[in-house]
Design a protein around this motif. Structure first.
Motif, PDB file in Angstrom:
ATOM      1  N   ALA A 102       0.844  -1.195   0.000  1.00  0.00           N
ATOM      2  CA  ALA A 102       0.000   0.000   0.000  1.00  0.00           C
ATOM      3  C   ALA A 102       0.877   1.242   0.000  1.00  0.00           C
ATOM      4  CB  ALA A 102      -0.913  -0.013   1.224  1.00  0.00           C
ATOM      5  N   GLY A 103       0.810   2.015  -1.086  1.00  0.00           N
ATOM      6  CA  GLY A 103       1.730   3.125  -1.267  1.00  0.00           C
ATOM      7  C   GLY A 103       3.059   2.602  -1.760  1.00  0.00           C
ATOM      8  N   CYS A 104       3.004   1.798  -2.814  1.00  0.00           N
ATOM      9  CA  CYS A 104       4.188   1.050  -3.272  1.00  0.00           C
ATOM     10  C   CYS A 104       5.252   1.916  -3.912  1.00  0.00           C
ATOM     11  CB  CYS A 104       3.767  -0.058  -4.241  1.00  0.00           C
ATOM     12  SG  CYS A 104       3.098   0.522  -5.824  1.00  0.00           S
ATOM     13  N   GLY A 105       4.910   3.153  -4.289  1.00  0.00           N
ATOM     14  CA  GLY A 105       5.902   4.021  -4.921  1.00  0.00           C
ATOM     15  C   GLY A 105       6.455   3.401  -6.185  1.00  0.00           C
ATOM     16  N   THR A 159       0.011   7.932  -6.975  1.00  0.00           N
ATOM     17  CA  THR A 159       0.639   8.749  -8.008  1.00  0.00           C
ATOM     18  C   THR A 159       0.941   7.936  -9.255  1.00  0.00           C
ATOM     19  OG1 THR A 159       1.657  10.039  -6.228  1.00  0.00           O
ATOM     20  CG2 THR A 159       2.549  10.350  -8.447  1.00  0.00           C
ATOM     21  N   PRO A 160       0.274   8.228 -10.377  1.00  0.00           N
ATOM     22  CA  PRO A 160       0.508   7.457 -11.610  1.00  0.00           C
ATOM     23  C   PRO A 160       1.969   7.429 -12.028  1.00  0.00           C
ATOM     24  CG  PRO A 160      -1.434   8.837 -11.850  1.00  0.00           C
ATOM     25  CD  PRO A 160      -0.784   9.233 -10.551  1.00  0.00           C
ATOM     26  N   GLU A 161       2.683   8.530 -11.817  1.00  0.00           N
ATOM     27  CA  GLU A 161       4.085   8.586 -12.227  1.00  0.00           C
ATOM     28  C   GLU A 161       4.946   7.593 -11.461  1.00  0.00           C
ATOM     29  OE1 GLU A 161       2.192  12.452 -13.379  1.00  0.00           O
ATOM     30  OE2 GLU A 161       2.122  11.139 -11.612  1.00  0.00           O
ATOM     31  N   ASP A 221      -6.213   5.145  -4.010  1.00  0.00           N
ATOM     32  CA  ASP A 221      -6.085   5.780  -2.703  1.00  0.00           C
ATOM     33  C   ASP A 221      -6.206   4.719  -1.616  1.00  0.00           C
ATOM     34  OD1 ASP A 221      -6.234   7.379  -0.462  1.00  0.00           O
ATOM     35  OD2 ASP A 221      -8.004   8.499  -1.106  1.00  0.00           O
ATOM     36  N   CYS A 222      -5.257   4.689  -0.693  1.00  0.00           N
ATOM     37  CA  CYS A 222      -5.296   3.710   0.393  1.00  0.00           C
ATOM     38  C   CYS A 222      -6.508   3.902   1.298  1.00  0.00           C
ATOM     39  CB  CYS A 222      -4.014   3.798   1.216  1.00  0.00           C
ATOM     40  SG  CYS A 222      -2.564   3.177   0.343  1.00  0.00           S
ATOM     41  N   ALA A 223      -7.141   5.056   1.225  1.00  0.00           N
ATOM     42  CA  ALA A 223      -8.333   5.292   2.033  1.00  0.00           C
ATOM     43  C   ALA A 223      -9.577   4.678   1.405  1.00  0.00           C
ATOM     44  CB  ALA A 223      -8.546   6.792   2.238  1.00  0.00           C
ATOM     45  N   SER A 271       2.738   8.710   7.454  1.00  0.00           N
ATOM     46  CA  SER A 271       2.692  10.177   7.418  1.00  0.00           C
ATOM     47  C   SER A 271       1.728  10.702   6.369  1.00  0.00           C
ATOM     48  CB  SER A 271       4.086  10.746   7.176  1.00  0.00           C
ATOM     49  OG  SER A 271       4.586  10.316   5.917  1.00  0.00           O
ATOM     50  N   HIS A 272       1.204   9.817   5.504  1.00  0.00           N
ATOM     51  CA  HIS A 272       0.286  10.252   4.459  1.00  0.00           C
ATOM     52  C   HIS A 272      -1.159   9.860   4.727  1.00  0.00           C
ATOM     53  CE1 HIS A 272       3.656  11.582   2.078  1.00  0.00           C
ATOM     54  NE2 HIS A 272       4.232  10.414   2.243  1.00  0.00           N
ATOM     55  N   LEU A 273      -1.428   9.305   5.901  1.00  0.00           N
ATOM     56  CA  LEU A 273      -2.807   8.945   6.237  1.00  0.00           C
ATOM     57  C   LEU A 273      -3.544  10.197   6.688  1.00  0.00           C
ATOM     58  CD1 LEU A 273      -2.276   5.582   8.189  1.00  0.00           C
ATOM     59  CD2 LEU A 273      -2.723   5.928   5.744  1.00  0.00           C
ATOM     60  N   ARG A 274      -4.554  10.599   5.927  1.00  0.00           N
ATOM     61  CA  ARG A 274      -5.288  11.824   6.246  1.00  0.00           C
ATOM     62  C   ARG A 274      -6.216  11.627   7.440  1.00  0.00           C
ATOM     63  NH1 ARG A 274      -5.455  10.765   1.156  1.00  0.00           N
ATOM     64  NH2 ARG A 274      -7.677  10.308   1.031  1.00  0.00           N
ATOM     65  N   HIS A 275      -6.792  10.440   7.554  1.00  0.00           N
ATOM     66  CA  HIS A 275      -7.698  10.097   8.652  1.00  0.00           C
ATOM     67  C   HIS A 275      -7.199   8.759   9.215  1.00  0.00           C
ATOM     68  CE1 HIS A 275     -10.255  13.295   7.150  1.00  0.00           C
ATOM     69  NE2 HIS A 275     -10.198  12.748   5.954  1.00  0.00           N
ATOM     70  N   PRO A 276      -6.218   8.800  10.117  1.00  0.00           N
ATOM     71  CA  PRO A 276      -5.482   7.585  10.487  1.00  0.00           C
ATOM     72  C   PRO A 276      -6.339   6.396  10.880  1.00  0.00           C
ATOM     73  CG  PRO A 276      -4.365   9.500  11.362  1.00  0.00           C
ATOM     74  CD  PRO A 276      -5.646   9.999  10.776  1.00  0.00           C
TER      75      PRO A 276
END
Length: 201
Positions: free
Chosen positions: A50-53, A77-79, A99-101, A120-125
């Motif tokens: 999740a959030g594999c970059g 992020t598609p890129e 989106d992981c959410a 650090s990127h979780l908007r609503h943990p």
């Protein structure tokens, strides 16, 4: 700031850095391998990055679950996904933009989740961790990982650690519990951060 604005800013930030992302962190490979090993994956299992970059963990996850297993890589992020494909990491995994959410996966779809740099990127943990729990089978595992310790990361960004930080052990333990996870191991060393949790139920 709305969630939509926050998502757009995150995409913009990582899109501009995708092509050079791995050149900034050339020595992270062994730490990624250690984090994947801690998940305790078995041949034939399914795992979500999740959030594999750019997909640094995907070959390691494929090796762990073997040819009969399922490896999914998802990033906002598609890129970043494009870079993963360019480096050949689309071969061992199915890659998704998302989106992981709001994961485009059925309930209890995977045996484990790796979230490298995700916290650090979780908007609503709590809600976001609960979404990761939703797609994980009962007894499955979650590894939240950083290839550096929290103190070193904070110093890199010119700040100090705060007791209110989500990644601080008491805060993370509480958030995970509310989201359906049990924190089993917490390590915040100089050269890595790793929190291992098990899906309740």
């Amino acid at each position: 700031m709305s969630d939509a604005d926050d998502l757009a800013r995150t995409r913009e930030f990582f899109a501009a850095r995708a092509a050079d992302w791995e050149r900034k962190f050339p020595d992270d490979g062994p730490r990624f391998a250690a984090a994947v090993a801690e998940l305790g994956l078995l041949p034939g299992q399914s795992v979500l990055d999740a959030g594999c970059g750019t997909g640094r963990a995907l070959p390691l996850l494929r090796q762990a679950v073997g040819p009969q297993g399922v490896v999914l890589g998802l990033d906002l992020t598609p890129e970043m996904i494009v870079q993963a494909v360019r480096t050949g990491r689309g071969e061992p995994a199915a890659l998704l933009v998302g989106d992981c959410a709001r994961l485009p996966l059925r309930t209890a779809a995977v045996d484990a989740v790796l979230g490298a740099g995700l916290l650090s990127h979780l908007r609503h943990p709590v809600a976001d961790l609960a979404e990761l729990a939703r797609v994980t089978r009962a007894g499955g595992r979650l590894a939240l990982f950083l290839p550096t310790g929290r103190a070193a990361l904070a110093a890199r960004h010119g700040r100090t650690l705060s007791p209110a930080d989500l990644a601080a052990e008491p805060n993370l333990r509480r958030a995970l519990a509310e989201a359906g996870w049990t924190l089993e191991r917490y390590a915040d060393d100089e050269d890595r951060f790793l929190a291992l949790a098990r899906r309740a139920g």
